[in-house]
Design a protein around this motif. Structure first.
Motif, PDB file in Angstrom:
ATOM      1  N   GLY A 271       0.764  -1.244   0.000  1.00 53.23           N
ATOM      2  CA  GLY A 271       0.000   0.000   0.000  1.00 53.23           C
ATOM      3  C   GLY A 271       0.789   1.285   0.000  1.00 53.23           C
ATOM      4  N   LYS A 272       2.129   1.232   0.009  1.00 49.18           N
ATOM      5  CA  LYS A 272       2.933   2.453   0.022  1.00 49.18           C
ATOM      6  C   LYS A 272       4.089   2.342  -0.952  1.00 49.18           C
ATOM      7  CE  LYS A 272       2.580   4.740   4.559  1.00 49.18           C
ATOM      8  NZ  LYS A 272       3.399   5.163   5.721  1.00 49.18           N
ATOM      9  N   ALA A 273       4.250   3.398  -1.765  1.00 47.23           N
ATOM     10  CA  ALA A 273       5.388   3.419  -2.685  1.00 47.23           C
ATOM     11  C   ALA A 273       6.700   3.483  -1.918  1.00 47.23           C
ATOM     12  CB  ALA A 273       5.276   4.618  -3.623  1.00 47.23           C
ATOM     13  N   ALA A 274       6.658   4.075  -0.710  1.00 43.38           N
ATOM     14  CA  ALA A 274       7.869   4.204   0.110  1.00 43.38           C
ATOM     15  C   ALA A 274       8.462   2.844   0.453  1.00 43.38           C
ATOM     16  CB  ALA A 274       7.557   4.968   1.393  1.00 43.38           C
ATOM     17  N   TYR A 275       7.611   1.814   0.556  1.00 44.29           N
ATOM     18  CA  TYR A 275       8.110   0.481   0.874  1.00 44.29           C
ATOM     19  C   TYR A 275       9.013  -0.055  -0.239  1.00 44.29           C
ATOM     20  CZ  TYR A 275       4.682   0.221   4.698  1.00 44.29           C
ATOM     21  OH  TYR A 275       3.969   0.437   5.837  1.00 44.29           O
ATOM     22  N   ILE A 276       8.598   0.179  -1.478  1.00 46.51           N
ATOM     23  CA  ILE A 276       9.397  -0.278  -2.625  1.00 46.51           C
ATOM     24  C   ILE A 276      10.733   0.455  -2.651  1.00 46.51           C
ATOM     25  CG2 ILE A 276       9.501  -0.479  -5.135  1.00 46.51           C
ATOM     26  CD1 ILE A 276       6.451  -0.580  -5.157  1.00 46.51           C
ATOM     27  N   ALA A 277      10.687   1.766  -2.452  1.00 44.61           N
ATOM     28  CA  ALA A 277      11.915   2.565  -2.447  1.00 44.61           C
ATOM     29  C   ALA A 277      12.830   2.145  -1.302  1.00 44.61           C
ATOM     30  CB  ALA A 277      11.574   4.044  -2.331  1.00 44.61           C
ATOM     31  N   ALA A 278      12.230   1.821  -0.151  1.00 44.28           N
ATOM     32  CA  ALA A 278      13.018   1.424   1.015  1.00 44.28           C
ATOM     33  C   ALA A 278      13.735   0.094   0.777  1.00 44.28           C
ATOM     34  CB  ALA A 278      12.128   1.331   2.244  1.00 44.28           C
TER      35      ALA A 278
ATOM     36  N   ILE B   7      23.503   7.551   0.735  1.00 45.19           N
ATOM     37  CA  ILE B   7      22.396   7.358  -0.214  1.00 45.19           C
ATOM     38  C   ILE B   7      21.475   8.565  -0.234  1.00 45.19           C
ATOM     39  CG2 ILE B   7      20.334   5.960  -0.671  1.00 45.19           C
ATOM     40  CD1 ILE B   7      21.928   3.541   0.306  1.00 45.19           C
ATOM     41  N   GLY B   8      21.215   9.155   0.928  1.00 46.86           N
ATOM     42  CA  GLY B   8      20.448  10.400   0.991  1.00 46.86           C
ATOM     43  C   GLY B   8      19.005  10.277   0.560  1.00 46.86           C
ATOM     44  N   ALA B   9      18.310   9.245   1.011  1.00 47.83           N
ATOM     45  CA  ALA B   9      16.901   9.065   0.652  1.00 47.83           C
ATOM     46  C   ALA B   9      16.017  10.033   1.441  1.00 47.83           C
ATOM     47  CB  ALA B   9      16.481   7.626   0.939  1.00 47.83           C
ATOM     48  N   GLU B  10      14.764  10.166   0.997  1.00 50.79           N
ATOM     49  CA  GLU B  10      13.795  10.990   1.710  1.00 50.79           C
ATOM     50  C   GLU B  10      13.579  10.410   3.118  1.00 50.79           C
ATOM     51  OE1 GLU B  10      12.351  13.810   0.679  1.00 50.79           O
ATOM     52  OE2 GLU B  10      13.632  13.712  -1.091  1.00 50.79           O
ATOM     53  N   PRO B  11      13.182  11.282   4.110  1.00 49.08           N
ATOM     54  CA  PRO B  11      13.087  10.840   5.517  1.00 49.08           C
ATOM     55  C   PRO B  11      12.281   9.563   5.737  1.00 49.08           C
ATOM     56  CG  PRO B  11      12.867  13.219   5.391  1.00 49.08           C
ATOM     57  CD  PRO B  11      12.913  12.720   3.972  1.00 49.08           C
ATOM     58  N   GLU B  12      11.090   9.456   5.125  1.00 43.77           N
ATOM     59  CA  GLU B  12      10.273   8.267   5.344  1.00 43.77           C
ATOM     60  C   GLU B  12      10.952   7.021   4.782  1.00 43.77           C
ATOM     61  OE1 GLU B  12       5.748   6.523   4.550  1.00 43.77           O
ATOM     62  OE2 GLU B  12       6.457   8.285   3.436  1.00 43.77           O
ATOM     63  N   VAL B  13      11.494   7.152   3.571  1.00 45.03           N
ATOM     64  CA  VAL B  13      12.186   6.023   2.938  1.00 45.03           C
ATOM     65  C   VAL B  13      13.437   5.662   3.729  1.00 45.03           C
ATOM     66  CG1 VAL B  13      13.450   5.274   0.875  1.00 45.03           C
ATOM     67  CG2 VAL B  13      11.296   6.536   0.648  1.00 45.03           C
ATOM     68  N   ALA B  14      14.173   6.674   4.195  1.00 47.71           N
ATOM     69  CA  ALA B  14      15.399   6.442   4.951  1.00 47.71           C
ATOM     70  C   ALA B  14      15.119   5.680   6.234  1.00 47.71           C
ATOM     71  CB  ALA B  14      16.083   7.768   5.262  1.00 47.71           C
ATOM     72  N   GLU B  15      14.040   6.033   6.917  1.00 46.48           N
ATOM     73  CA  GLU B  15      13.686   5.356   8.167  1.00 46.48           C
ATOM     74  C   GLU B  15      13.358   3.888   7.926  1.00 46.48           C
ATOM     75  OE1 GLU B  15      10.360   5.664  11.773  1.00 46.48           O
ATOM     76  OE2 GLU B  15      10.544   7.282  10.310  1.00 46.48           O
ATOM     77  N   LEU B  16      12.598   3.621   6.873  1.00 48.00           N
ATOM     78  CA  LEU B  16      12.261   2.234   6.538  1.00 48.00           C
ATOM     79  C   LEU B  16      13.497   1.457   6.065  1.00 48.00           C
ATOM     80  CD1 LEU B  16       8.913   2.884   4.617  1.00 48.00           C
ATOM     81  CD2 LEU B  16       9.138   1.696   6.820  1.00 48.00           C
ATOM     82  N   ALA B  17      14.328   2.123   5.280  1.00 50.01           N
ATOM     83  CA  ALA B  17      15.523   1.465   4.745  1.00 50.01           C
ATOM     84  C   ALA B  17      16.477   1.062   5.859  1.00 50.01           C
ATOM     85  CB  ALA B  17      16.236   2.372   3.746  1.00 50.01           C
ATOM     86  N   ILE B  18      16.655   1.934   6.846  1.00 47.81           N
ATOM     87  CA  ILE B  18      17.570   1.620   7.942  1.00 47.81           C
ATOM     88  C   ILE B  18      17.010   0.491   8.793  1.00 47.81           C
ATOM     89  CG2 ILE B  18      16.709   3.234   9.677  1.00 47.81           C
ATOM     90  CD1 ILE B  18      20.402   2.530   8.858  1.00 47.81           C
ATOM     91  N   ARG B  19      15.691   0.411   8.909  1.00 47.19           N
ATOM     92  CA  ARG B  19      15.092  -0.695   9.655  1.00 47.19           C
ATOM     93  C   ARG B  19      15.318  -2.018   8.920  1.00 47.19           C
ATOM     94  NH1 ARG B  19      14.922  -3.278  13.863  1.00 47.19           N
ATOM     95  NH2 ARG B  19      13.068  -4.520  14.298  1.00 47.19           N
ATOM     96  N   TYR B  20      15.128  -1.993   7.607  1.00 46.71           N
ATOM     97  CA  TYR B  20      15.385  -3.179   6.774  1.00 46.71           C
ATOM     98  C   TYR B  20      16.847  -3.602   6.923  1.00 46.71           C
ATOM     99  CZ  TYR B  20      15.788  -5.994   2.494  1.00 46.71           C
ATOM    100  OH  TYR B  20      16.025  -7.010   1.602  1.00 46.71           O
TER     101      TYR B  20
END
Length: 435
Positions: free
Chosen positions: A40-47, A118-131
Motif C-alpha cells: 500500500g505504500k510506494a515508500a516500501y518499494i523505495a526502502a 544514499i540520501g533518501a527521503e526521511p520516510e524512505v530512509a527510516e524504513l531502509a535503515i530498519r530493513y
C-alpha cells in the motif's frame, strides 16, 4: 578434436550451472518488489531498493572470500594437496565468521553512514535503515556461505553452489510471503524472510561442503590455521578486498554522477545498467569456469591445459559477447518498452543505444580475465590494474565536459582498461607460475 571437445564440455559443465545460479538473483529482487508493492505504500518499494543497496555495499566488498577461496582451492586441488584444501576452507570460513560478527557489531554506525551517503527521503530512509538493521544479522551466515561456495567452485563443482543459491532464493520467497501475509509482520516481514533464508542457507551450504568433501578432512586445527600459507592467504584476501573496493567506488560513482544530471538521466542509466547486469549474469559463469580450470591446471603444473582452457573460454566469451551485441542492437527498444512506459526514459535510452550495444564486447575481457587471474591467484596485478582503470574513470569525469555521454565513455573506458590491462599481463603471470 577430442581434446578440444573435452575442454568445451568441462567449461560448459562449470559455466551453465553458474549462469543458472546467477539468473535467480534478479528473480528474488522481483519477488521482494512484488511483495512490498502490495503493502500500500510506494515508500516500501523505495526502502527495499535503498536498504538492499546498503547491504550490497557492505557484502560486495567481501567478495574476496568467494574469489580468493576459489583460486587457492583450485590450485590445491590440482596439486592433490588435501592438507592445503583443509587449510583454505578453515581459514576462509574462520575469517568469514569473524568478519560477519564484526559487521553486526558495527551495524549501527555503518547503517548511519550508508544512509547518509544514499540520501533518501526521511520516510524512505527510516524504513531502509530498519530493513538494513534486521538483514545485517545475516552477515555471519552469508559470508560463511560465500567461503563455502568459493571452495566448491575451486573443487571444480558449480552444481552444488547452484543448488545452494536456488534453495536460498526459494526459501527467501517462501519465508517473506509467510512473514508478510500470514504472520502479519508487514514491511519488516520481507527483511525477516531474507534473514531466515540466509541462516537456513548456511546449513545447506555446510551439507554441500560435507557431500563434496567425501571423507576429506575440512578442519586443519588451530596450528594449521597459523602455519605455512597464512601470509599468502591474507595477502590474496587483502588485494581482492582492495580490488573489490575500487569496483564498488566506480559503481557508486556512476549512480552518483547520474543523479547529479537529474532524475530522468538517473532513470535512463538505471535501465541501461540492467543490460550490463544481464550480460554479466551470463559471462560470469564462464569467468567461474576460468577460475576453476586455471587454478587446477596451475596447481597440477599442466600449462598446456591451462593455455587450452584460456583459449577455449575466450572463444566462448567472444561468441557470447557478439551474440549479446547483436541482440542489443536489434531488440533494445522492445526490451526497454517492457521495462518502462515513461516516454522520456524510453527516448533517452534510445539515444544511448550505441553505448548499450558496446557493453558486451567492451566488458567481456574484464570478466573473463578476472576469472583467469583469480584462478592463478595473481591478485596484486588485479588490484593494480583495477586501481589504474578506476583512476582513468575519474580522470575522464573530472577533465571532460559533464554529461551522460561523458559518464558512459568513462565507464566503458574503465572496463576496457581493466580487460586489456589484465590480458597483456597474462603471459607474464603464467611464466611466473612456471618459474
Amino acid at each position: 578434436m577430442e581434446k578440444k571437445e573435452t575442454i568445451n564440455r568441462r567449461i560448459l559443465a562449470l559455466a551453465l550451472p553458474a549462469v543458472a545460479s546467477n539468473i535467480t538473483v534478479p528473480l528474488l529482487g522481483l519477488c521482494d518488489t512484488a511483495v512490498t508493492g502490495h503493502l500500500g505504500k510506494a515508500a516500501y518499494i523505495a526502502a527495499i531498493a535503498a536498504g538492499g543497496m546498503m547491504l550490497n555495499v557492505v557484502f560486495w566488498v567481501f567478495g574476496f572470500l568467494r574469489m580468493g577461496t576459489t583460486g587457492m582451492t583450485a590450485e590445491a586441488y590440482g596439486a592433490k594437496d588435501n592438507r592445503q584444501l583443509a587449510c583454505v576452507i578453515s581459514r576462509s570460513a574462520t575469517l568469514a565468521l569473524l568478519a560477519g560478527v564484526m559487521i553486526v557489531a558495527l551495524s549501527r554506525p555503518l547503517g548511519g553512514l550508508l544512509q547518509h551517503i544514499i540520501g533518501a527521503e526521511p520516510e524512505v530512509a527510516e524504513l531502509a535503515i530498519r530493513y538494513f538493521e534486521i538483514c545485517i544479522w545475516e552477515a555471519p551466515a552469508l559470508l560463511v556461505t560465500m567461503s563455502i561456495v568459493g571452495w566448491l567452485i575451486g573443487m571444480q563443482n558449480t552444481v552444488l553452489p547452484m543448488i545452494v543459491s536456488v534453495s536460498v532464493n526459494l526459501i527467501n520467497v517462501i519465508c517473506s510471503l509467510t512473514a508478510v501475509f500470514i504472520l502479519g509482520l508487514g514491511f519488516e516481514g520481507v527483511a525477516y524472510g531474507t534473514l531466515a533464508a540466509n541462516w537456513i542457507g548456511v546449513g545447506i551450504a555446510l551439507l554441500a561442503l560435507r557431500r563434496l568433501a567425501a571423507g576429506r578432512r575440512l578442519w586443519c586445527g588451530l596450528t594449521g590455521l597459523a602455519s605455512g600459507g597464512l601470509k599468502r592467504f591474507f595477502s590474496v584476501s587483502a588485494e581482492l578486498f582492495l580490488r573489490s573496493s575500487c569496483i564498488m567506488i566506480v559503481t557508486v560513482a556512476v549512480t552518483s554522477y547520474g543523479a547529479r544530471l537529474g532524475d530522468v538521466t538517473l532513470a535512463i542509466n538505471s535501465v541501461m545498467m540492467q543490460f550490463f547486469l544481464l550480460f554479466s549474469y551470463f559471462i560470469d559463469g564462464f569467468a567461474f569456469s576460468g577460475e576453476a580450470l586455471c587454478g587446477k591446471s596451475a596447481g597440477a603444473e599442466d600449462y598446456p591445459a591451462l593455455l587450452a582452457s584460456v583459449k577455449a573460454i575466450c572463444r566462448w566469451g567472444g561468441g557470447i559477447a557478439v551474440a549479446f551485441c547483436v541482440l542489443y542492437s536489434l531488440f533494445l527498444m522492445p526490451a526497454v518498452n517492457l521495462l518502462t512506459d515513461v516516454a522520456e526514459v524510453r527516448a533517452g535510452v534510445g539515444n544511448m543505444r550505441v553505448f548499450v550495444a558496446l557493453i558486451p564486447p567492451v566488458s567481456v575481457a574484464a570478466f573473463l580475465f578476472d576469472g583467469f587471474f583469480v584462478g592463478l591467484t595473481a591478485t596484486r596485478r588485479m588490484f593494480v590494474t583495477t586501481f589504474a582503470a578506476s583512476a582513468i574513470f575519474f580522470a575522464i569525469m573530472t577533465l571532460c565536459p559533464e554529461g551522460n555521454n561523458t559518464l558512459w565513455i568513462a565507464f566503458l573506458t574503465y572496463l576496457t582498461v581493466r580487460g586489456l590491462g589484465l590480458a597483456c599481463q597474462l603471459p607474464a603471470v603464467i611464466e611466473q607460475h612456471k618459474g
